[in-house]
Design a protein around this motif. Structure first.
Motif, PDB file in Angstrom:
ATOM      1  N   GLY A  48      56.688  46.119  46.886  1.00 43.29           N
ATOM      2  CA  GLY A  48      56.092  46.679  48.088  1.00 43.29           C
ATOM      3  C   GLY A  48      56.084  45.724  49.264  1.00 43.29           C
ATOM      4  N   THR A  49      56.676  44.540  49.123  1.00 42.12           N
ATOM      5  CA  THR A  49      56.719  43.550  50.202  1.00 42.12           C
ATOM      6  C   THR A  49      58.089  42.875  50.158  1.00 42.12           C
ATOM      7  OG1 THR A  49      56.098  41.512  49.048  1.00 42.12           O
ATOM      8  CG2 THR A  49      54.314  43.043  49.587  1.00 42.12           C
ATOM      9  N   GLU A  50      58.285  41.952  51.074  1.00 44.48           N
ATOM     10  CA  GLU A  50      59.509  41.146  51.058  1.00 44.48           C
ATOM     11  C   GLU A  50      59.195  39.724  50.596  1.00 44.48           C
ATOM     12  OE1 GLU A  50      60.979  41.446  55.024  1.00 44.48           O
ATOM     13  OE2 GLU A  50      61.613  43.519  54.807  1.00 44.48           O
ATOM     14  N   ASP A  51      58.030  39.549  49.977  1.00 47.27           N
ATOM     15  CA  ASP A  51      57.556  38.212  49.649  1.00 47.27           C
ATOM     16  C   ASP A  51      57.959  37.760  48.249  1.00 47.27           C
ATOM     17  OD1 ASP A  51      56.231  37.980  52.114  1.00 47.27           O
ATOM     18  OD2 ASP A  51      54.607  39.232  51.344  1.00 47.27           O
ATOM     19  N   HIS A  52      58.101  36.448  48.112  1.00 43.70           N
ATOM     20  CA  HIS A  52      58.387  35.831  46.824  1.00 43.70           C
ATOM     21  C   HIS A  52      57.820  34.416  46.834  1.00 43.70           C
ATOM     22  CE1 HIS A  52      61.995  35.285  49.478  1.00 43.70           C
ATOM     23  NE2 HIS A  52      61.652  34.028  49.274  1.00 43.70           N
ATOM     24  N   ALA A  53      57.564  33.871  45.656  1.00 44.02           N
ATOM     25  CA  ALA A  53      56.977  32.533  45.590  1.00 44.02           C
ATOM     26  C   ALA A  53      57.054  31.991  44.168  1.00 44.02           C
ATOM     27  CB  ALA A  53      55.510  32.580  46.034  1.00 44.02           C
ATOM     28  N   TRP A  54      56.965  30.663  44.058  1.00 42.10           N
ATOM     29  CA  TRP A  54      56.765  30.035  42.754  1.00 42.10           C
ATOM     30  C   TRP A  54      55.297  30.212  42.385  1.00 42.10           C
ATOM     31  CZ3 TRP A  54      60.564  28.570  39.726  1.00 42.10           C
ATOM     32  CH2 TRP A  54      61.790  28.179  40.272  1.00 42.10           C
ATOM     33  N   ILE A  55      55.020  30.773  41.212  1.00 42.83           N
ATOM     34  CA  ILE A  55      53.653  31.012  40.767  1.00 42.83           C
ATOM     35  C   ILE A  55      53.411  30.255  39.464  1.00 42.83           C
ATOM     36  CG2 ILE A  55      51.929  32.748  40.150  1.00 42.83           C
ATOM     37  CD1 ILE A  55      52.871  33.062  42.978  1.00 42.83           C
ATOM     38  N   LYS A  56      52.304  29.516  39.412  1.00 42.14           N
ATOM     39  CA  LYS A  56      51.964  28.783  38.188  1.00 42.14           C
ATOM     40  C   LYS A  56      51.772  29.759  37.032  1.00 42.14           C
ATOM     41  CE  LYS A  56      49.518  25.081  40.623  1.00 42.14           C
ATOM     42  NZ  LYS A  56      48.207  24.404  40.787  1.00 42.14           N
ATOM     43  N   VAL A  57      52.126  29.344  35.850  1.00 44.32           N
ATOM     44  CA  VAL A  57      52.081  30.220  34.692  1.00 44.32           C
ATOM     45  C   VAL A  57      50.662  30.714  34.415  1.00 44.32           C
ATOM     46  CG1 VAL A  57      51.801  28.360  33.000  1.00 44.32           C
ATOM     47  CG2 VAL A  57      52.885  30.514  32.307  1.00 44.32           C
ATOM     48  N   GLU A  58      49.656  29.869  34.702  1.00 42.82           N
ATOM     49  CA  GLU A  58      48.280  30.299  34.452  1.00 42.82           C
ATOM     50  C   GLU A  58      47.815  31.360  35.447  1.00 42.82           C
ATOM     51  OE1 GLU A  58      47.951  26.136  36.421  1.00 42.82           O
ATOM     52  OE2 GLU A  58      49.234  27.161  34.959  1.00 42.82           O
ATOM     53  N   GLN A  59      48.584  31.569  36.507  1.00 44.57           N
ATOM     54  CA  GLN A  59      48.250  32.598  37.495  1.00 44.57           C
ATOM     55  C   GLN A  59      49.068  33.877  37.287  1.00 44.57           C
ATOM     56  OE1 GLN A  59      45.767  32.254  39.594  1.00 44.57           O
ATOM     57  NE2 GLN A  59      45.364  30.146  38.968  1.00 44.57           N
ATOM     58  N   LEU A  60      49.706  33.990  36.140  1.00 44.69           N
ATOM     59  CA  LEU A  60      50.527  35.159  35.826  1.00 44.69           C
ATOM     60  C   LEU A  60      49.988  35.902  34.607  1.00 44.69           C
ATOM     61  CD1 LEU A  60      54.065  33.554  36.275  1.00 44.69           C
ATOM     62  CD2 LEU A  60      53.033  35.263  37.787  1.00 44.69           C
ATOM     63  N   LYS A  61      50.059  37.219  34.657  1.00 39.27           N
ATOM     64  CA  LYS A  61      49.697  38.052  33.514  1.00 39.27           C
ATOM     65  C   LYS A  61      50.761  39.134  33.345  1.00 39.27           C
ATOM     66  CE  LYS A  61      44.640  37.608  33.774  1.00 39.27           C
ATOM     67  NZ  LYS A  61      43.359  38.369  33.868  1.00 39.27           N
ATOM     68  N   PRO A  62      51.078  39.508  32.098  1.00 40.56           N
ATOM     69  CA  PRO A  62      52.039  40.591  31.878  1.00 40.56           C
ATOM     70  C   PRO A  62      51.557  41.881  32.546  1.00 40.56           C
ATOM     71  CG  PRO A  62      51.587  39.422  29.841  1.00 40.56           C
ATOM     72  CD  PRO A  62      50.586  38.929  30.833  1.00 40.56           C
ATOM     73  N   TYR A  63      52.480  42.652  33.074  1.00 40.71           N
ATOM     74  CA  TYR A  63      52.124  43.822  33.873  1.00 40.71           C
ATOM     75  C   TYR A  63      51.397  44.902  33.073  1.00 40.71           C
ATOM     76  CZ  TYR A  63      52.584  47.981  36.791  1.00 40.71           C
ATOM     77  OH  TYR A  63      52.312  49.117  37.503  1.00 40.71           O
TER      78      TYR A  63
END
Length: 462
Positions: A48-63
């Protein structure tokens, strides 16, 4: 904490700073974008955006396992559009997978079954932009290439910056030196987000102790407004009222003493158009460049980088401020015409908000006076057409007796007063605002000035 195992193509929820978790997909980073050292992270492209970034693994959760949880805590329109984009993406991917499976079953009869095809295909970019395009847009392009122009009936033009900051981890900070004067409820959140997104910021505040926290976060300290302006390319100010805004510019060691040709000054305070015009004239008389950019929001929205910025004046300054506005707000508008137009627009917006808050308080107290449940009133209200985060939060605070300031009552009363005066100047009646203003004045007399605007409720019960 359970270990998160991810691979290219996996759908995730990514959390960046203070921004809410947002749906995205793990993708391969561009070849020229190196992975941050010492951090286990994945490159995520957001839906829904044009954004992307490196995200730390602890800030990620499976969808999928966390979908219902995330939907419950985030009700925003853009968030829902992003979730819809994910579902559309999965639907398309499932269709491709089914077609692929049918073709394989015909050609591979009798053979050993192949490994299941991975549903997520890395080259399908449309869902991330919320639409189709022949060429994926880069989130690194300047804001001037992502402007939406809206023609109004009056013939004036407003420029709306694309909503790009709700989860923006791809802001490229300007290399210009930024100054910021005023670290109140709004200014503190703004400065924090500017620093977080990599801007070089010099700060000043009348009460110097307020600067300490930001110095620890990497800001530099200016001893006077004049010194900040002389050291910086673009200086923002955000103070309480017209008098404070004038004193900051015209007073001893003020902004005007540091202005030189080419220096930019951005007035973010909510003031009357006459004050804005005066400040614009004195700044430009010294060769400076002037932009007014008052903000609509609250302390919480400022902290979250979700303010709405309304600007007018020198458009080239507006464009120079693009990365700053992306860091501090979800949307910015440029109002064509003379300096003062943004002040006019902001006063109208705050007039409506202040009047609405007083009406909600009146409804809550009338419910109580007639023997109705205030909580039931709120529950019904929040299921109808007037439902909003603003209504829910303010009413809940009232019911809990929590009037910690998110937007000072004295400031919304000031805005109402200025809006009424503006109406008088063009012979336009503002009876609703005038009535609301009297209620806020009573609340101030009850010593509610430094409480939240929702403390107007107390004017009805005393």
């Amino acid at each position: 904490m359970a270990t998160v195992h991810l691979r290219i193509g996996d759908l995730v929820w990514g959390k960046l700073g203070r921004y809410p978790p947002w749906p995205g997909k793990v993708v391969s980073p561009p070849k020229d974008l190196k992975k941050p050292r010492g951090k286990k992270c994945f490159f995520v492209k957001f839906f829904g955006t044009e954004d992307h970034a490196w995200i730390k693994v602890e800030q990620l959760k499976p969808y999928h396992p966390h979908k219902e949880e995330m939907i419950k805590i985030n009700k925003g329109k853009r968030f829902q559009q992003a979730v819809d984009a994910v579902e559309e993406y999965l639907k398309k991917a499932k269709g491709k997978d089914q077609t692929h499976s049918d073709d394989k079953s015909k050609s591979d009869k009798g053979r050993k079954a192949a490994k299941p095809m991975k549903i997520i295909e890395e080259d399908d970019e449309d869902a991330f932009k919320g639409g189709s395009s022949d060429k994926p847009a880069s989130s690194m392009e300047p804001i001037t290439k992502r402007l939406k122009i809206v023609e109004e009936d009056t013939g004036s033009t407003s420029i709306q910056a694309a909503d790009s900051t709700a989860i923006n981890g791809s802001i490229t900070p300007t290399d210009k030196r930024i100054g910021f004067l005023g670290l109140g409820l709004m200014g503190s959140g703004v400065v924090s987000n500017l620093l977080k997104m990599g801007h070089v910021v010099t700060v000043w505040n009348r009460t110097a102790e307020k600067c300490d926290l930001f110095i620890q976060e990497g800001a530099r300290l200016g001893r006077t407004p004049a010194e900040v302006v002389s050291l910086c390319d673009i200086t923002f100010s955000c103070v309480s009222d017209p008098k404070a805004a004038r004193d900051l510019v015209l007073g001893p060691s003020g902004v005007l003493q540091g202005i030189r040709p080419g220096k930019c000054y951005v007035e973010m305070s909510t003031v009357d158009p006459e004050t804005t015009t005066e400040l614009a004239q004195v700044i430009t008389s010294r060769g400076g460049r002037f932009l007014e950019a008052p903000v609509s929001g609250s302390q919480q929205l400022s902290n979250d980088g979700m303010l709405v910025i309304v600007a007018a004046g020198d458009r080239s300054v507006y464009e120079d401020c693009s990365s700053c506005f992306q860091a501090m707000g979800k949307t910015s508008f440029f109002i064509a015409g003379e300096a003062g137009n943004a002040a006019r627009m902001m006063l109208i917006l705050n007039m409506v908000q202040g009047s609405f808050m007083a009406t909600i308080a009146e409804g809550l107290t009338l419910a109580q006076a007639t023997g109705q449940s205030q909580q039931t009133f709120l529950d019904i209200l929040c299921q109808g057409q007037m439902a909003s985060t603003f209504v829910d939060q303010k009413c809940q605070n009232i019911l809990q007796g929590n009037f910690k300031p998110d937007y000072y009552l004295k400031h919304i009363q000031k805005d109402l007063r200025l809006a009424i005066s503006m109406g008088d100047s063009v012979n336009h009646p503002t009876p609703m605002a005038a009535a609301a203003n009297e209620v806020y004045k009573r609340a101030k007399a009850l010593d509610q000035s430094d409480n939240d605007m929702s403390a107007v409720y107390r004017a009805y019960i005393h």
